[in-house]
Scaffold this motif. Structure first.
Motif, PDB file in Angstrom:
ATOM      1  N   UNK A  55       0.809  -1.226   0.000  1.00 52.25           N
ATOM      2  CA  UNK A  55       0.000   0.000   0.000  1.00 52.25           C
ATOM      3  C   UNK A  55       0.842   1.277   0.000  1.00 52.25           C
ATOM      4  N   UNK A  56       2.181   1.156   0.033  1.00 49.33           N
ATOM      5  CA  UNK A  56       3.056   2.328   0.006  1.00 49.33           C
ATOM      6  C   UNK A  56       3.851   2.353  -1.297  1.00 49.33           C
ATOM      7  N   UNK A  57       3.929   3.540  -1.908  1.00 55.20           N
ATOM      8  CA  UNK A  57       4.689   3.705  -3.159  1.00 55.20           C
ATOM      9  C   UNK A  57       4.310   2.659  -4.204  1.00 55.20           C
ATOM     10  N   UNK A  58       3.022   2.492  -4.388  1.00 56.03           N
ATOM     11  CA  UNK A  58       2.525   1.484  -5.340  1.00 56.03           C
ATOM     12  C   UNK A  58       2.389   2.044  -6.750  1.00 56.03           C
ATOM     13  N   UNK A  59       2.139   3.348  -6.849  1.00 55.27           N
ATOM     14  CA  UNK A  59       1.887   3.960  -8.152  1.00 55.27           C
ATOM     15  C   UNK A  59       0.565   3.535  -8.763  1.00 55.27           C
ATOM     16  N   UNK A  60      -0.346   3.028  -7.930  1.00 57.16           N
ATOM     17  CA  UNK A  60      -1.590   2.460  -8.453  1.00 57.16           C
ATOM     18  C   UNK A  60      -2.668   3.487  -8.789  1.00 57.16           C
ATOM     19  N   UNK A  61      -2.695   4.609  -8.076  1.00 57.30           N
ATOM     20  CA  UNK A  61      -3.869   5.483  -8.197  1.00 57.30           C
ATOM     21  C   UNK A  61      -3.899   6.262  -9.506  1.00 57.30           C
ATOM     22  N   UNK A  62      -5.038   6.214 -10.151  1.00 51.07           N
ATOM     23  CA  UNK A  62      -5.335   7.033 -11.319  1.00 51.07           C
ATOM     24  C   UNK A  62      -6.798   7.447 -11.175  1.00 51.07           C
ATOM     25  N   UNK A  63      -7.058   8.759 -11.077  1.00 55.16           N
ATOM     26  CA  UNK A  63      -8.403   9.210 -10.736  1.00 55.16           C
ATOM     27  C   UNK A  63      -9.443   8.745 -11.759  1.00 55.16           C
ATOM     28  N   UNK A  64      -9.119   8.903 -13.043  1.00 59.36           N
ATOM     29  CA  UNK A  64     -10.087   8.518 -14.079  1.00 59.36           C
ATOM     30  C   UNK A  64     -10.382   7.025 -14.026  1.00 59.36           C
ATOM     31  N   UNK A  65      -9.332   6.225 -13.849  1.00 59.65           N
ATOM     32  CA  UNK A  65      -9.531   4.775 -13.779  1.00 59.65           C
ATOM     33  C   UNK A  65     -10.317   4.381 -12.531  1.00 59.65           C
ATOM     34  N   UNK A  66      -9.991   5.012 -11.399  1.00 64.23           N
ATOM     35  CA  UNK A  66     -10.690   4.695 -10.146  1.00 64.23           C
ATOM     36  C   UNK A  66     -12.175   5.055 -10.243  1.00 64.23           C
ATOM     37  N   UNK A  67     -12.466   6.161 -10.930  1.00 63.03           N
ATOM     38  CA  UNK A  67     -13.854   6.623 -11.060  1.00 63.03           C
ATOM     39  C   UNK A  67     -14.687   5.668 -11.912  1.00 63.03           C
ATOM     40  N   UNK A  68     -14.001   4.877 -12.769  1.00 59.21           N
ATOM     41  CA  UNK A  68     -14.716   3.961 -13.660  1.00 59.21           C
ATOM     42  C   UNK A  68     -14.493   2.498 -13.274  1.00 59.21           C
ATOM     43  N   UNK A  69     -14.004   2.259 -12.045  1.00 56.89           N
ATOM     44  CA  UNK A  69     -13.575   0.906 -11.699  1.00 56.89           C
ATOM     45  C   UNK A  69     -14.664   0.028 -11.093  1.00 56.89           C
ATOM     46  N   UNK A  70     -15.794   0.605 -10.706  1.00 54.18           N
ATOM     47  CA  UNK A  70     -16.864  -0.195 -10.106  1.00 54.18           C
ATOM     48  C   UNK A  70     -17.367  -1.224 -11.105  1.00 54.18           C
ATOM     49  N   UNK A  71     -17.739  -2.382 -10.612  1.00 56.38           N
ATOM     50  CA  UNK A  71     -18.190  -3.461 -11.486  1.00 56.38           C
ATOM     51  C   UNK A  71     -19.369  -3.081 -12.349  1.00 56.38           C
ATOM     52  N   UNK A  72     -20.323  -2.346 -11.789  1.00 51.19           N
ATOM     53  CA  UNK A  72     -21.522  -2.011 -12.569  1.00 51.19           C
ATOM     54  C   UNK A  72     -21.185  -1.047 -13.706  1.00 51.19           C
ATOM     55  N   UNK A  73     -20.217  -0.141 -13.481  1.00 49.36           N
ATOM     56  CA  UNK A  73     -19.818   0.788 -14.546  1.00 49.36           C
ATOM     57  C   UNK A  73     -19.119   0.028 -15.663  1.00 49.36           C
ATOM     58  N   UNK A  74     -18.203  -0.878 -15.302  1.00 52.58           N
ATOM     59  CA  UNK A  74     -17.486  -1.656 -16.313  1.00 52.58           C
ATOM     60  C   UNK A  74     -18.451  -2.472 -17.165  1.00 52.58           C
ATOM     61  N   UNK A  75     -19.436  -3.043 -16.514  1.00 53.15           N
ATOM     62  CA  UNK A  75     -20.411  -3.846 -17.256  1.00 53.15           C
ATOM     63  C   UNK A  75     -21.247  -2.956 -18.175  1.00 53.15           C
ATOM     64  N   UNK A  76     -21.631  -1.790 -17.669  1.00 50.29           N
ATOM     65  CA  UNK A  76     -22.464  -0.877 -18.448  1.00 50.29           C
ATOM     66  C   UNK A  76     -21.717  -0.330 -19.657  1.00 50.29           C
ATOM     67  N   UNK A  77     -20.425  -0.046 -19.468  1.00 47.98           N
ATOM     68  CA  UNK A  77     -19.619   0.496 -20.559  1.00 47.98           C
ATOM     69  C   UNK A  77     -19.069  -0.598 -21.463  1.00 47.98           C
ATOM     70  N   UNK A  78     -19.355  -1.849 -21.099  1.00 47.97           N
ATOM     71  CA  UNK A  78     -18.871  -2.985 -21.881  1.00 47.97           C
ATOM     72  C   UNK A  78     -17.353  -2.988 -22.003  1.00 47.97           C
ATOM     73  N   UNK A  79     -16.666  -2.540 -20.940  1.00 49.81           N
ATOM     74  CA  UNK A  79     -15.207  -2.552 -20.972  1.00 49.81           C
ATOM     75  C   UNK A  79     -14.712  -3.986 -20.856  1.00 49.81           C
ATOM     76  N   UNK A  80     -13.523  -4.189 -21.381  1.00 53.16           N
ATOM     77  CA  UNK A  80     -12.907  -5.510 -21.282  1.00 53.16           C
ATOM     78  C   UNK A  80     -12.400  -5.718 -19.860  1.00 53.16           C
TER      79      UNK A  80
END
Length: 398
Positions: free
Chosen positions: A228-253
């Protein structure tokens, strides 16, 4: 000579999670195994006596001379204390004496507003934390032992005397869902208190709610700080679209779950409105296999209003989401959108953008049965040709 620009902004990790999930235990463990990092800690506890801060002071091994513990206990950093959080983080960053900032959010805090604090410029205070800090990781801690009990509870935070203020009408399940759906790392804590089978069911359900997050299972908050330290994981746009229901709705891979896990999801789309009374009856017989669902609903008796449907656990809500573009006159469309008003992929000449589009996520879903029962709540051909205003509508006024 090819030199890569060094990012000298201070990295920040935020810990969220419902009350009692084990955030403070994890924070103390990380502080005691941080390999010499000089860390500033911000703890947001709503109690009059900041119990979490006392635990960290006693158990976290913070050096009084080199490090700092900031206590924020008279509000929530995602709303009432947002300005205070901005000022404190700016002060810590400008001090130039810390390698890292760790934030433990209050148990009733939502992670999205906290992330926004680090992502957007605050023009009122003229503070831009994105120039001073780098939001590295949003972590949500889940209590393996109590998650389903809380997720399936009909109680509000007010009923548990846990609300942030008089206007806080949130339900426990919605808070849990918000915390899980916006994160980079999901830590399932207290795994020693559930069976292997129960833990697997929980992991799979969380995968359905949040397919993008890295899932860590642990007991007593024992994790490798590097997770959880110095992971470089956070990206606001990706986090905002990461919920399962959003991914399914947008038909993302995204990686489909296997039948072994029992988690599946689908989108229900129809260009026929619901009969409100039959829809209400359908909602009353909610399929227990559905863990989460969300989307837009077209109601025959409210033909101008797009309606948001949101379900998590036992909670089900219908709320207005604005007007359908098709319900506006040409003059109104021009006033709102200019010459080229947006036409959704669901646009047709007869009904415009009116559509029902619902995502369902669940465990061992009977997709066909759910679709058939929903179809039975739509208007029949005879009703489509009749007067929709005469249809029974027991739903409350919006």
């Amino acid at each position: 000579m090819n030199s890569k620009k060094v990012d000298d902004r201070i990295p920040v990790t935020v810990l969220s999670g419902y009350l009692g999930a084990g955030k403070t235990t994890i924070l103390n463990h990380v502080l005691n195994n941080r390999d010499g990092l000089k860390v500033a800690v911000i703890v947001n506890d709503l109690s009059e006596v900041n119990i979490d801060a006392d635990l960290i002071r006693d158990g976290g091994g913070l050096s009084r001379t080199e490090e700092k513990l900031v206590e924020m206990s008279n509000g929530c950093i995602c709303c009432t204390l947002r300005d205070d959080l901005l000022q404190e983080v700016e002060k810590l960053a400008k001090a130039g004496s810390f390698d890292y900032i760790l934030i433990e959010s209050t148990g009733i805090g939502e992670p999205l507003p906290v992330a926004q604090t680090f992502t957007y410029v605050d023009e009122e205070q003229d503070i831009d934390l994105s120039k001073l800090t780098r939001l590295d990781c949003m972590v949500t801690v889940v209590d393996a032992h109590h998650f389903w009990q809380d997720f399936n509870s009909p109680e509000s935070l007010q009923q548990r005397n846990q609300e942030a203020g008089e206007d806080d009408t949130r339900h426990v399940v919605h808070l849990l869902t918000d915390q899980v759906e916006f994160c980079d790392v999901l830590i399932i804590n207290k795994c020693d208190m559930v069976s292997t089978e129960e833990l697997e069911k929980l992991k799979n359900a969380l995968r359905g709610l949040q397919p993008s997050a890295k899932i860590i299972t642990t007991s007593y908050g024992q994790i490798d700080p590097k997770q959880i330290l110095n992971t470089g994981l956070f990206d606001f746009d990706e986090a905002s679209q990461s919920a399962g229901w959003i991914k399914e709705l947008l038909k993302e891979e995204h990686t489909p779950e296997t039948e072994e896990y029992g988690i599946s999801s689908f989108v229900y789309t129809r260009k026929v409105p619901f009969h409100p009374e039959r829809l209400l009856n359908w909602m009353a017989k909610w399929p227990k296999s559905v863990v989460r669902s969300k989307g837009l609903v077209w109601l025959a008796t409210r033909n101008n209003t797009a309606i948001t449907f949101s379900q998590a656990g036992v909670s089900r809500q219908l709320t207005p989401a604005g007007l359908w573009v098709a319900s506006l006159s040409e003059e109104e469309r021009y006033a709102y959108f200019g010459a080229d008003y947006p036409k959704s992929p669901d646009w047709d000449d007869e009904w415009g953008d009116r559509v029902t589009k619902l995502v369902f996520i669940g465990i061992e879903l009977d997709k066909e049965a759910i679709i058939d029962s929903l179809d039975a709540a739509l208007l029949t051909q005879e009703e489509m040709e009749g007067n929709w205003r005469e249809l029974a509508d027991p739903l409350p006024a919006f």
